[in-house]
Scaffold this motif. Sequence first.
Motif, mmCIF file in Angstrom:
data_model
loop_
_atom_site.group_PDB
_atom_site.id
_atom_site.type_symbol
_atom_site.label_atom_id
_atom_site.label_comp_id
_atom_site.label_asym_id
_atom_site.label_seq_id
_atom_site.Cartn_x
_atom_site.Cartn_y
_atom_site.Cartn_z
ATOM 1 N N THR A 160 1.964 1.424 -9.114
ATOM 2 C CA THR A 160 1.956 1.966 -10.468
ATOM 3 C C THR A 160 3.334 2.461 -10.902
ATOM 4 O O THR A 160 3.526 2.803 -12.062
ATOM 5 C CB THR A 160 0.958 3.121 -10.592
ATOM 6 O OG1 THR A 160 1.403 4.230 -9.796
ATOM 7 C CG2 THR A 160 -0.424 2.706 -10.120
ATOM 8 N N SER A 161 4.274 2.500 -9.968
ATOM 9 C CA SER A 161 5.608 3.008 -10.284
ATOM 10 C C SER A 161 6.338 2.053 -11.233
ATOM 11 O O SER A 161 6.270 0.829 -11.069
ATOM 12 C CB SER A 161 6.420 3.174 -9.002
ATOM 13 O OG SER A 161 7.758 3.520 -9.294
ATOM 14 N N ASP B 18 4.275 2.258 -4.296
ATOM 15 C CA ASP B 18 3.257 2.608 -5.285
ATOM 16 C C ASP B 18 3.331 1.568 -6.399
ATOM 17 O O ASP B 18 4.317 1.510 -7.141
ATOM 18 C CB ASP B 18 3.523 4.007 -5.828
ATOM 19 C CG ASP B 18 2.440 4.479 -6.791
ATOM 20 O OD1 ASP B 18 1.611 3.647 -7.225
ATOM 21 O OD2 ASP B 18 2.429 5.681 -7.118
ATOM 22 N N GLU C 125 5.600 -0.638 1.788
ATOM 23 C CA GLU C 125 5.125 0.695 1.418
ATOM 24 C C GLU C 125 5.659 1.031 0.033
ATOM 25 O O GLU C 125 6.867 1.245 -0.146
ATOM 26 C CB GLU C 125 5.589 1.723 2.444
ATOM 27 C CG GLU C 125 4.941 3.089 2.258
ATOM 28 C CD GLU C 125 5.166 3.972 3.470
ATOM 29 O OE1 GLU C 125 4.192 4.217 4.211
ATOM 30 O OE2 GLU C 125 6.324 4.386 3.674
ATOM 31 N N ASP D 34 0.858 -1.169 0.000
ATOM 32 C CA ASP D 34 0.000 0.000 0.000
ATOM 33 C C ASP D 34 0.902 1.229 0.000
ATOM 34 O O ASP D 34 2.064 1.155 0.414
ATOM 35 C CB ASP D 34 -0.926 0.016 1.218
ATOM 36 C CG ASP D 34 -2.241 0.729 0.916
ATOM 37 O OD1 ASP D 34 -3.291 0.061 0.898
ATOM 38 O OD2 ASP D 34 -2.230 1.954 0.679
ATOM 39 N N ARG D 35 0.362 2.363 -0.464
ATOM 40 C CA ARG D 35 1.143 3.599 -0.407
ATOM 41 C C ARG D 35 1.256 4.121 1.013
ATOM 42 O O ARG D 35 2.113 4.945 1.302
ATOM 43 C CB ARG D 35 0.519 4.649 -1.334
ATOM 44 C CG ARG D 35 0.689 4.324 -2.812
ATOM 45 C CD ARG D 35 0.282 5.476 -3.712
ATOM 46 N NE ARG D 35 -1.126 5.792 -3.588
ATOM 47 C CZ ARG D 35 -1.605 6.949 -3.140
ATOM 48 N NH1 ARG D 35 -0.774 7.898 -2.746
ATOM 49 N NH2 ARG D 35 -2.900 7.149 -3.069
#
Length: 278
Positions: free
Chosen positions: A110-111, A108, A106, A88-89
């Motif tokens: 989508t990175s 992203d 931790e 999760d972010r």
Amino acid sequence: MAREEGTSAPRAPQGPGLYGERVFRPQDEGEAERIDLGALAYDATTLARLTQLGAGPGTRCLDVGAGTGTVARALLREAGVAEVVAVDRDIRFLTAEPVPGLTPLEADATSPDFAPGLFDLVHARFVLMHLPHPARMAARLSALLAPGGILVLSDAVDLTTENAPPTPYTTAMRAMWRGLRETIGTDVSWVPGCPRLLADAGLEEVAAEIHVPPLLPGSPISRFWAGTWDRARIAMVGTGLVDDAGIDEAQRRLESPAYAGLSPGMLTAWGRRPAAPP
């Protein structure tokens, strides 16, 4: 209007914020409880599907957008999987209750540099609907599967507004979807095409199902929507489709045993990465 690569569903421009920023911020009081109400409505269905697809002892899992970690912990506790990497972010809810086998990450998803390894099971629930490029994300998650691994995606499918009779409840739902689309880019219009995204990503044995929890007074799903409207109220009113009084009336309808209506459903689609050749 531009079309999303890999699907024919139209996509609106992404809003100026992301999920968890302008709305549904994890630091806001009561947000964990709101998320857990959704979990109470959907976790049993999710876990049943994941175990039917093979989640069990020895399985290494990736849970994307893990939230408070209810699915990740259930996979460990009830399915007996070997490990869950819960992404999760913001992982404050994941680290608050550590359990053996749970690895909070931790990050992203989508990175471009998101590369947590390969997994037997990759799961994401109510994640892609908030992202600007669902087809691209489905392909990215498919690439994280070990040979023979399963990708399971769940997102909301709207059964409440387009053909439903107009009521304060359906008006509030319509305002919610539009308001979230305008503020954080949420879009559920493509969700019925999710199985095609998995097939286009090269997965096999693709199938899907829909679960619609009943709207009952005091039920987790009714309380979830009432709390969601409270948090999205500014965005909803900003659409011009509803005002504060209209949202209040819709919440009263959810509390009434006389109200008959449908909740948005959860469409779950899955597919398997082809096994490695012998």
